[in-house]
Structure formats: structure tokens, C-alpha cells
Design a protein around this motif. Structure first.
Motif, PDB file in Angstrom:
ATOM      1  N   ALA A 118       0.798  -1.181   0.079  1.00 49.48           N
ATOM      2  CA  ALA A 118      -0.144  -0.275   0.164  1.00 49.48           C
ATOM      3  C   ALA A 118       0.734   1.348   0.057  1.00 49.48           C
ATOM      4  O   ALA A 118       0.454   2.517  -0.365  1.00 49.48           O
ATOM      5  CB  ALA A 118      -0.973   0.108   1.340  1.00 49.48           C
TER       6      ALA A 118
ATOM      7  N   GLU B  29     -10.419   0.091   3.449  1.00 52.72           N
ATOM      8  CA  GLU B  29      -9.180   0.501   2.618  1.00 52.72           C
ATOM      9  C   GLU B  29      -8.022  -0.132   3.050  1.00 52.72           C
ATOM     10  O   GLU B  29      -8.053  -0.518   3.947  1.00 52.72           O
ATOM     11  CB  GLU B  29      -9.108   2.199   2.283  1.00 52.72           C
ATOM     12  CG  GLU B  29      -8.639   2.598   3.770  1.00 52.72           C
ATOM     13  CD  GLU B  29      -8.483   4.176   3.568  1.00 52.72           C
ATOM     14  OE1 GLU B  29      -7.522   4.686   3.854  1.00 52.72           O
ATOM     15  OE2 GLU B  29      -9.515   4.854   2.818  1.00 52.72           O
TER      16      GLU B  29
ATOM     17  N   GLY C  22       0.889  -4.678  -5.495  1.00 56.41           N
ATOM     18  CA  GLY C  22       0.072  -3.611  -4.996  1.00 56.41           C
ATOM     19  C   GLY C  22       0.212  -2.357  -5.835  1.00 56.41           C
ATOM     20  O   GLY C  22       0.093  -2.199  -6.980  1.00 56.41           O
ATOM     21  N   TRP C  23       0.517  -1.263  -5.251  1.00 55.68           N
ATOM     22  CA  TRP C  23       0.544   0.068  -5.961  1.00 55.68           C
ATOM     23  C   TRP C  23       2.309   0.672  -6.303  1.00 55.68           C
ATOM     24  O   TRP C  23       3.258  -0.108  -5.956  1.00 55.68           O
ATOM     25  CB  TRP C  23       0.146   1.069  -4.788  1.00 55.68           C
ATOM     26  CG  TRP C  23      -1.186   0.864  -4.796  1.00 55.68           C
ATOM     27  CD1 TRP C  23      -2.305   1.907  -5.363  1.00 55.68           C
ATOM     28  CD2 TRP C  23      -2.338   0.130  -4.100  1.00 55.68           C
ATOM     29  NE1 TRP C  23      -3.545   1.436  -5.034  1.00 55.68           N
ATOM     30  CE2 TRP C  23      -3.475   0.476  -4.152  1.00 55.68           C
ATOM     31  CE3 TRP C  23      -1.890  -1.037  -3.147  1.00 55.68           C
ATOM     32  CZ2 TRP C  23      -4.523  -0.355  -3.662  1.00 55.68           C
ATOM     33  CZ3 TRP C  23      -2.597  -1.711  -2.665  1.00 55.68           C
ATOM     34  CH2 TRP C  23      -4.270  -1.260  -2.952  1.00 55.68           C
TER      35      TRP C  23
ATOM     36  N   TYR D 254      -1.245   4.181  -1.659  1.00 58.69           N
ATOM     37  CA  TYR D 254      -2.792   4.093  -2.045  1.00 58.69           C
ATOM     38  C   TYR D 254      -3.248   5.281  -2.059  1.00 58.69           C
ATOM     39  O   TYR D 254      -3.188   6.074  -1.174  1.00 58.69           O
ATOM     40  CB  TYR D 254      -3.189   3.082  -1.074  1.00 58.69           C
ATOM     41  CG  TYR D 254      -4.921   3.055  -0.937  1.00 58.69           C
ATOM     42  CD1 TYR D 254      -5.554   2.262  -1.980  1.00 58.69           C
ATOM     43  CD2 TYR D 254      -5.635   3.761  -0.191  1.00 58.69           C
ATOM     44  CE1 TYR D 254      -6.909   2.316  -1.941  1.00 58.69           C
ATOM     45  CE2 TYR D 254      -7.079   3.684  -0.365  1.00 58.69           C
ATOM     46  CZ  TYR D 254      -7.651   2.969  -0.977  1.00 58.69           C
ATOM     47  OH  TYR D 254      -9.017   2.728  -1.156  1.00 58.69           O
TER      48      TYR D 254
ATOM     49  N   TRP E  67       7.736   7.424  -9.378  1.00 59.15           N
ATOM     50  CA  TRP E  67       7.217   8.403  -8.757  1.00 59.15           C
ATOM     51  C   TRP E  67       7.832   9.611  -9.499  1.00 59.15           C
ATOM     52  O   TRP E  67       9.017   9.780  -9.695  1.00 59.15           O
ATOM     53  CB  TRP E  67       7.869   8.106  -7.410  1.00 59.15           C
ATOM     54  CG  TRP E  67       7.188   7.209  -6.390  1.00 59.15           C
ATOM     55  CD1 TRP E  67       6.862   5.881  -6.618  1.00 59.15           C
ATOM     56  CD2 TRP E  67       6.787   7.380  -5.180  1.00 59.15           C
ATOM     57  NE1 TRP E  67       6.592   5.160  -5.907  1.00 59.15           N
ATOM     58  CE2 TRP E  67       6.094   6.054  -4.564  1.00 59.15           C
ATOM     59  CE3 TRP E  67       6.448   8.584  -4.238  1.00 59.15           C
ATOM     60  CZ2 TRP E  67       5.505   6.113  -3.394  1.00 59.15           C
ATOM     61  CZ3 TRP E  67       5.824   8.232  -3.160  1.00 59.15           C
ATOM     62  CH2 TRP E  67       5.304   7.235  -2.547  1.00 59.15           C
TER      63      TRP E  67
ATOM     64  N   SER F  85      -0.850  -5.588   2.668  1.00 59.03           N
ATOM     65  CA  SER F  85      -1.961  -5.092   3.111  1.00 59.03           C
ATOM     66  C   SER F  85      -3.181  -5.590   3.099  1.00 59.03           C
ATOM     67  O   SER F  85      -3.568  -6.454   2.271  1.00 59.03           O
ATOM     68  CB  SER F  85      -2.019  -3.733   1.867  1.00 59.03           C
ATOM     69  OG  SER F  85      -0.950  -3.145   1.711  1.00 59.03           O
TER      70      SER F  85
ATOM     71  N   GLY G 253      -0.896   6.611  -6.116  1.00 56.83           N
ATOM     72  CA  GLY G 253      -0.596   5.802  -7.230  1.00 56.83           C
ATOM     73  C   GLY G 253      -1.579   4.777  -7.764  1.00 56.83           C
ATOM     74  O   GLY G 253      -2.624   4.746  -7.195  1.00 56.83           O
ATOM     75  N   LYS G 254      -1.096   3.808  -8.582  1.00 53.41           N
ATOM     76  CA  LYS G 254      -2.103   2.951  -9.176  1.00 53.41           C
ATOM     77  C   LYS G 254      -1.873   1.658  -9.040  1.00 53.41           C
ATOM     78  O   LYS G 254      -0.499   1.414  -8.788  1.00 53.41           O
ATOM     79  CB  LYS G 254      -2.198   3.374 -10.729  1.00 53.41           C
ATOM     80  CG  LYS G 254      -2.534   4.617 -10.851  1.00 53.41           C
ATOM     81  CD  LYS G 254      -2.900   4.584 -12.847  1.00 53.41           C
ATOM     82  CE  LYS G 254      -3.576   6.009 -13.076  1.00 53.41           C
ATOM     83  NZ  LYS G 254      -3.615   6.169 -14.455  1.00 53.41           N
ATOM     84  N   ARG G 255      -2.888   0.521  -8.746  1.00 55.36           N
ATOM     85  CA  ARG G 255      -2.301  -0.846  -8.677  1.00 55.36           C
ATOM     86  C   ARG G 255      -1.708  -1.388  -9.960  1.00 55.36           C
ATOM     87  O   ARG G 255      -1.860  -0.892 -11.109  1.00 55.36           O
ATOM     88  CB  ARG G 255      -3.707  -1.636  -8.584  1.00 55.36           C
ATOM     89  CG  ARG G 255      -3.547  -3.007  -7.963  1.00 55.36           C
ATOM     90  CD  ARG G 255      -3.665  -2.929  -6.626  1.00 55.36           C
ATOM     91  NE  ARG G 255      -3.180  -4.367  -6.074  1.00 55.36           N
ATOM     92  CZ  ARG G 255      -4.119  -5.159  -5.656  1.00 55.36           C
ATOM     93  NH1 ARG G 255      -5.192  -4.880  -5.424  1.00 55.36           N
ATOM     94  NH2 ARG G 255      -3.596  -6.242  -5.084  1.00 55.36           N
TER      95      ARG G 255
ATOM     96  N   ASN H 212       5.407  -7.626  -5.965  1.00 59.05           N
ATOM     97  CA  ASN H 212       4.672  -6.508  -5.227  1.00 59.05           C
ATOM     98  C   ASN H 212       3.327  -6.287  -6.387  1.00 59.05           C
ATOM     99  O   ASN H 212       3.504  -5.897  -7.431  1.00 59.05           O
ATOM    100  CB  ASN H 212       5.204  -5.166  -5.481  1.00 59.05           C
ATOM    101  CG  ASN H 212       4.356  -4.047  -5.087  1.00 59.05           C
ATOM    102  OD1 ASN H 212       3.238  -4.166  -4.501  1.00 59.05           O
ATOM    103  ND2 ASN H 212       4.697  -2.792  -5.119  1.00 59.05           N
TER     104      ASN H 212
ATOM    105  N   GLY I 161       3.562   1.579  -2.016  1.00 56.13           N
ATOM    106  CA  GLY I 161       3.850   1.620  -3.267  1.00 56.13           C
ATOM    107  C   GLY I 161       5.261   1.819  -3.551  1.00 56.13           C
ATOM    108  O   GLY I 161       5.747   2.581  -4.257  1.00 56.13           O
TER     109      GLY I 161
END
Length: 525
Positions: free
Chosen positions: A346, A382, A424-425, A430, A486, A371, A433-435, A422, A348
Motif C-alpha cells: 500500500a 481500505e 500492490g501500488w 494508495y 514516482w 496490505s 499511485g495506481k495498482r 509486489n 507503493g
């Protein structure tokens, strides 16, 4: 009949009808007639579980007994309850069944007959008896003739505990009694509690036989190469292991013996929020007659909307493994060649894939970072960063160090490649960022399993000391190092250091940690 003698020994008296080992069609019919659920347009039975739409970890207990006391890792996860409180609840639970129908399923947990456990499930509801019929291993007619259970699970969602009198935390309870070889469940209709209770039992019993119990899915390639996918609910175990180019062994729980791995179950319990035929065709096609859906939204015509989360994001589909084309029906596989730890980060900040040494694998196995995703536990709305030892802390009765040592020994003896993935993000935490794109994750997982990442160039992550590949077929090279995704590099380092701090804080609670694993923990910035 043997079944009646067994019921008498359990204290059952005055029950109405006993329905034993009914067929799928009979169970579906009974569930619909009882008003427990409705059929969807695909033929699946859709059930609403009420306010309990996920596991209730604070309502899980283990009876504290002298024979097991020193073995259990007591604490927030493994909460003790006194024998007298179990006896009180059990007496009232049995009385509750007077005048009610019973649904009984006899089955196995563990596809390897050398290690399998005979389990008798006694249910208040036909739909939940359908669930265990489809999720566990179904005996042959011959095996049923002299079936004598080694463990018994009794589940009555309509029976509610009294927290003041019974010393529970709420009306719901899940209690494991190892000496009586029994699990009792009440107050919750979420079927996953039955599945995970038996998993917890095996996680205590099997290590004593030299078998490592694992919260993972598994599949096998045409060359006989087995891959394991560790991760908590929602991290992609079911989705990624249901690969049309490989055969599914099982989607959630397995044992690793000296000879190979074996499925604990005979079915799958897949998350189906936002399920689509294009992204997850095998799961989509498995939702048909005989499948039980939980908390999925359907209209009056039985048409399902998998994107609707009005009841929960933890919508589920339970179906037998043979609903997946090409599945390994015997439920066994070779000693693994590849292990993938799946984490939905989460923050990222973790790389989309990184290669681990044996020591790093043991460290990340003990850490179990991921997460908690919405709906998998009550109150989770969430994603929340969390650590779940062995990627399944709620189901591991013993010290995580014990399981990690077993894993390390098996990795070393079989020379297994281990990767941290990973799912996740990326590009931010969260909410920012995006999944990670499923297509990219699939490409990385495929490359890892096929051995394509063995000889590529790697760079070390400056904070987590993870080895990140600089290239992977089918994946843009710039996303393989997470800082590249990022916009604000300083923000990335800030979040990465924050997560590293959480890793350190979490690991400090472990005891009896091997020195080489302590060195990995100390190396993280």
C-alpha cells in the motif's frame, strides 16, 4: 447407523432430520427450499452472509490445555480460552440443534494419503455443507464405508454466544479444541471460517510429521515444474496460479513433504470482486451450477454484477478444483522449483519483482508484509499496511521462527528460486499511485517461473537491499525500479524509509530468530 452412534457420542439429541453426504444437486435444492440462497443465471447458488462478510479474527480461540500449552505461540492471534468455557458453549450449542436438521459431510483435508486428515463437518445450513463438499477432498464410496473422523467441525451460524457468560468477544466464535479434536463455530455465516479452521489445525499437526504447511497456491508446468504462490487474501494467489499455460494444483493451502507438495483441499475459494471474463477466464467459467457465491449482487433475474460491492469487497466463489480446466485432480506436485511471495504494498515503494537469497526469503516469510484489503476482515474499508507472519499469521499456531526454519531447510535442499512480487501500488501510495497492471505482474511471474530471470542483470535496492532485475520481457524496464514511477523522488525515499521502519519494528517482536536472519533484518536501512 454409525452416524447416529457418533452423534450420540457428541451429545446430539432430538435432532429433526440428518442429511448425510448429500449430492451437490440435493444440497443446492435444500438450500434454495430453505431460503438460504438463490440461483444466478449461471446456475451458481448465491448466498448473503449478513453482517459477517469476512473472517472475524478477534473471535478466534484455541482451548488452552496442558498437552499443547508450550507449543502454541499465544498472543493477539492465538488467543486462549479455558476448557470450562468451551464446555459451556458446547453444551448450549448442542442444545441449540434440537428440533433442527443436520447436514453432514465426511471428507479429507490433505491430498497425500500419508498425511491426510479425515474430517466430519456438521452444519446447520445446507449451503455451508455445499461449501465444504466443494472445498474439501471428496471421498470415494468405498472410503465412506468405514469413515471414522479424526477431527469434527460443528458450525451453527444461528447460535450466538453470550460474551459476558461465555468469555468470548462477541456473539461470534471460532474455537479449536486439540484434545477433543474438534472445532466449533457459531454466530457467523461466513463460510471461510470453516476452511481456515481446518487449515489452522493442520498447521499444528503436520510439522510434527516433517511437513511444512503453507498458505499458498500452487501450479505445475508441462515439464513437471511446480511453483508456489504465497500471499494473503487479495494479493493474487488465486488469480496468478490459475494460469491457462500451467495446471492448477490448488489455490490456497498446501503441504511440503520430502517427496513434493500436496493440496489440503479439493476446491477453490476465489475473490470475485470486479471479476471479468477477459482478465480471469478460468475463474469466470468456474462459476456455474455447483459453485457457491457469497455476497455477490444479483438482480431479480439472477444476473450478477461483480463490480457491485454494496455488501462487501470480499465477494467469493467456492467451487471444486475440477471446474478449472486441466487442474491436477490428484492434488499433488513435485518439489517446488520457484517460490513467489506476493505482497500488495500500500506504500507503493517495493519493487514489482525482486530475487531473494535463502536468508532474505526466510526474513520476508517471517515478516509477511502486505496490505489488508477491503472486506477480507471485518472493519477493513481500505488497504492497510500490515505484517502477517508466514503470510498467514491468523492460521499459524506455533512460533513463526519454527515455520521459517523449515522453509529455509527446504529451500536449501531443493535449490529453489524465490522472488518477492509486489501486486500492490506503484507511482505513489494508495490513493495516489495506481495498482500494478495484472498483465505486467503475469509477465514477471511467467519470467520467474520459466527461469528467464536467473541470468539477467540486477541492481540492489538502496533501502531494502532487494535485487531488482533491470529487464523483463513484456514489462517496461522503467517500472522495475519503483523510484522511477514516482514524480517526486524525495517523497519516494520518505515513504520507503517509513516502510523500512515498520519492517524493523515488526521484526523486533520475534523470538528465537537464527543469526543469519537477524543479519538480513539489520541490513535494511
Amino acid at each position: 447407523m454409525l452416524i447416529n452412534e457418533n452423534l450420540n457420542s457428541l451429545g446430539f439429541k432430538g435432532v429433526k432430520n440428518i442429511y448425510k453426504n448429500l449430492s451437490v444437486s440435493e444440497l443446492v435444492e435444500r438450500a434454495v427450499l430453505n431460503g438460504e440462497g438463490k440461483l444466478t443465471s449461471s446456475g451458481a447458488l448465491n448466498v448473503n452472509t449478513g453482517k459477517y462478510t469476512g473472517r472475524s479474527p478477534e473471535d478466534r480461540f484455541i482451548v488452552d490445555q496442558r498437552s499443547i500449552h508450550n507449543d502454541i505461540n499465544w498472543g493477539k492471534v492465538n488467543v486462549p480460552i479455558a476448557q470450562e468455557n468451551f464446555d459451556l458453549i458446547y453444551k448450549k450449542l448442542i442444545e441449540y440443534f434440537q428440533g433442527k436438521d443436520l447436514y453432514i459431510f465426511d471428507g479429507f483435508a490433505g491430498a497425500d494419503k500419508r498425511y491426510s486428515m479425515k474430517v466430519r463437518f456438521i452444519n446447520e445450513l445446507a449451503c455451508q455443507n455445499l461449501f465444504v463438499h466443494q472445498l474439501f477432498i471428496r471421498p470415494t464410496e468405498e472410503e465412506l464405508i468405514n469413515f471414522s473422523p479424526e477431527f469434527t467441525l460443528i458450525c451453527a451460524p444461528g447460535f450466538k454466544a453470550d460474551p459476558v457468560v461465555d468469555k468470548t468477544n462477541s456473539e461470534a466464535f471460532v474455537i479449536i479444541n486439540f484434545e477433543k479434536k474438534m472445532v466449533i463455530i457459531g454466530g457467523t455465516m461466513y463460510s471461510g471460517e470453516m476452511k481456515k479452521s481446518i487449515f489452522s489445525v493442520l498447521n499444528y499437526i503436520l510439522p510434527q510429521k516433517g511437513v511444512l504447511p503453507m498458505h499458498c497456491s500452487a501450479n505445475i508446468g508441462i515439464e513437471g515444474d511446480t511453483a508456489l504462490f504465497f500471499g494473503l487474501s487479495g494479493t493474487g494467489k488465486t488469480t496468478l496460479s490459475a494460469d491457462p499455460n500451467r495446471r492448477l494444483i490448488g489455490d490456497d493451502e498446501h503441504g511440503w513433504s520430502d517427496d513434493g507438495i500436496f493440496n489440503f483441499e479439493g476446491g477453490c475459494y476465489a475473490k470475485c470482486i470486479n471479476l471479468s471474463k477477459d482478465n480471469e477466464p478460468q475463474i469466470w467459467n468456474a462459476i456455474k451450477f455447483g459453485t457457491m457465491l457469497e455476497n455477490v449482487v444479483a438482480d431479480k433475474n439472477g444476473e450478477v454484477d461483480y463490480s457491485d460491492d454494496r455488501f462487501t469487497e470480499n465477494t467469493r466463489a467456492a467451487y471444486p478444483v475440477d471446474y478449472i480446466p486441466g487442474a491436477v485432480l490428484e492434488g499433488t506436485g513435485s518439489i517446488p522449483k520457484t517460490i513467489l511471495f506476493l505482497t500488495a504494498d500500500a506504500f507503493g515503494v517495493l519493487p514489482p519483482i525482486s530475487k531473494l537469497t535463502k536468508e532474505q526469503a526466510m526474513y520476508h516469510f517471517m515478516s509477511g508484509y502486505t496490505s489488508k484489503l477491503a472486506g477480507t476482515e471485518r472493519g477493513i474499508k481500505e488497504p492497510q499496511a500490515t505484517f502477517s507472519a508466514c503470510f498467514g499469521a491468523p492460521f499459524m499456531p506455533m512460533n513463526p521462527s519454527f515455520y521459517a526454519k523449515m522453509l529455509g531447510d527446504k529451500i536449501e535442499s531443493a535449490d529453489v528460486d524465490v522472488y518477492l512480487v509486489n501486486t500492490g501500488w506503484a507511482g505513489g501510495p494508495y490513493g495516489v499511485g495506481k495498482r500494478m497492471k495484472l498483465s505486467y505482474t503475469r509477465a514477471m511471474v511467467t519470467a520467474a517461473i520459466n527461469g528467464e530471470l536467473k541470468n539477467v542483470e540486477y541492481v540492489e535496492h538502496p533501502i531494502f537491499k532487494l535485487m531488482m532485475p533491470v529487464s523483463c520481457q513484456g514489462v517496461p524496464s522503467e517500472i522495475l525500479n519503483p523510484i522511477n514511477t514516482w514524480e517526486n523522488k524525495d517523497e519516494y525515499r520518505k515513504y520507503a524509509l517509513e516502510l523500512a521502519k515498520k519492517f524493523k519494528e515488526n521484526f523486533s517482536k520475534f523470538t528465537d530468530v537464527p543469526e543469519n536472519i537477524q543479519e538480513i533484518a539489520a541490513s535494511i536501512e
